[in-house]
Design a protein around this motif. Structure first.
Motif, PDB file in Angstrom:
ATOM      1  N   SER A  47       0.828  -1.263   0.007  1.00 36.05           N
ATOM      2  CA  SER A  47      -0.262   0.044  -0.130  1.00 36.05           C
ATOM      3  C   SER A  47       0.886   1.203  -0.124  1.00 36.05           C
ATOM      4  O   SER A  47       1.948   1.313   0.750  1.00 36.05           O
ATOM      5  CB  SER A  47      -0.827   0.103   1.261  1.00 36.05           C
ATOM      6  N   GLU A  93      -1.733  -6.841   3.239  1.00 36.71           N
ATOM      7  CA  GLU A  93      -3.090  -7.198   3.439  1.00 36.71           C
ATOM      8  C   GLU A  93      -3.845  -5.660   3.528  1.00 36.71           C
ATOM      9  O   GLU A  93      -4.975  -5.776   3.656  1.00 36.71           O
ATOM     10  CB  GLU A  93      -3.188  -7.816   4.883  1.00 36.71           C
ATOM     11  N   ASP A  94      -3.142  -4.675   3.888  1.00 36.88           N
ATOM     12  CA  ASP A  94      -3.760  -3.370   3.834  1.00 36.88           C
ATOM     13  C   ASP A  94      -4.668  -3.125   2.575  1.00 36.88           C
ATOM     14  O   ASP A  94      -5.330  -2.145   2.562  1.00 36.88           O
ATOM     15  CB  ASP A  94      -2.865  -2.208   4.162  1.00 36.88           C
ATOM     16  N   GLN A  97      -8.427  -3.490   1.952  1.00 38.61           N
ATOM     17  CA  GLN A  97      -9.720  -2.559   2.592  1.00 38.61           C
ATOM     18  C   GLN A  97     -10.307  -1.882   1.510  1.00 38.61           C
ATOM     19  O   GLN A  97     -11.485  -1.422   1.567  1.00 38.61           O
ATOM     20  CB  GLN A  97      -9.203  -1.827   3.678  1.00 38.61           C
ATOM     21  N   TYR A  98      -9.617  -1.733   0.385  1.00 37.00           N
ATOM     22  CA  TYR A  98     -10.091  -0.872  -0.940  1.00 37.00           C
ATOM     23  C   TYR A  98     -10.879  -1.712  -1.856  1.00 37.00           C
ATOM     24  O   TYR A  98     -10.686  -2.975  -2.102  1.00 37.00           O
ATOM     25  CB  TYR A  98      -9.095  -0.341  -1.480  1.00 37.00           C
ATOM     26  N   ASP A  99     -11.971  -1.183  -2.436  1.00 33.69           N
ATOM     27  CA  ASP A  99     -12.776  -1.831  -3.510  1.00 33.69           C
ATOM     28  C   ASP A  99     -12.101  -1.719  -4.808  1.00 33.69           C
ATOM     29  O   ASP A  99     -12.088  -2.729  -5.514  1.00 33.69           O
ATOM     30  CB  ASP A  99     -13.989  -1.155  -3.795  1.00 33.69           C
ATOM     31  N   ARG A 127      -1.510 -13.113   0.472  1.00 37.08           N
ATOM     32  CA  ARG A 127      -1.659 -11.995   1.581  1.00 37.08           C
ATOM     33  C   ARG A 127      -0.800 -11.895   2.678  1.00 37.08           C
ATOM     34  O   ARG A 127      -0.459 -12.959   3.170  1.00 37.08           O
ATOM     35  CB  ARG A 127      -3.201 -11.976   2.083  1.00 37.08           C
ATOM     36  N   ARG A 129       1.158  -9.337   5.840  1.00 39.16           N
ATOM     37  CA  ARG A 129       1.366  -8.158   6.710  1.00 39.16           C
ATOM     38  C   ARG A 129       2.888  -7.782   6.274  1.00 39.16           C
ATOM     39  O   ARG A 129       3.888  -8.457   6.676  1.00 39.16           O
ATOM     40  CB  ARG A 129       0.957  -8.205   8.124  1.00 39.16           C
TER      41      ARG A 129
END
Length: 133
Positions: A47, A93-94, A97-99, A127, A129
């Motif tokens: 991200s 993994e962050d 959270q987004y589409d 996936r 961290r």
């Protein structure tokens, strides 16, 4: 190959610049970063709001010539897939959270949108961290 790709007219050498040009949050920008784990390349899709925890992952940043060799692309424009050979890939993994997230399309001024789950599928990624704690 990169459906919905856009050419950015503004400079986008950083995740912050790309986010501003696209009108999205910096966390929705995918940084495609190549590291070495031992001698093996590892692609980390991070991200834009995070930094990779190199110590926790046991990796070191790859040199520019290595990045080009394993991806066929220059730093700043590395796409998450479409490389000469498959790369082991970790997906932050962050990003999930987004589409929709935005990634480089093989050139520093070209980006494309993709759903995070599709990013996982297309890269055969894991996936993880990856951010500094």
């Amino acid at each position: 190959m990169y459906e919905g790709a856009r050419e950015l007219s503004a400079s986008a050498h950083t995740a912050e610049q790309a986010a501003a040009a696209l009108g999205v949050g910096v966390g929705a920008i995918v940084k495609s970063l190549v590291f070495l784990r031992g001698d093996a390349p590892l692609l980390v899709l991070c991200s834009g709001s995070n930094m990779v925890d190199e110590d926790a992952l046991g990796v070191r940043r790859a040199r520019a010539d290595t990045v080009r060799e394993v991806t066929g692309q220059a730093i700043g424009g590395v796409a998450p897939f479409g490389h000469p050979a498959p790369l082991e890939t970790l997906v932050d993994e962050d990003l999930l959270q987004y589409d929709e997230v935005w990634a480089a399309a093989g050139h520093p001024s070209r980006v494309f949108p993709i759903a995070p789950l599709e990013l996982l599928r297309r890269t055969n990624g894991t996936r993880a961290r990856v951010r500094v704690r």
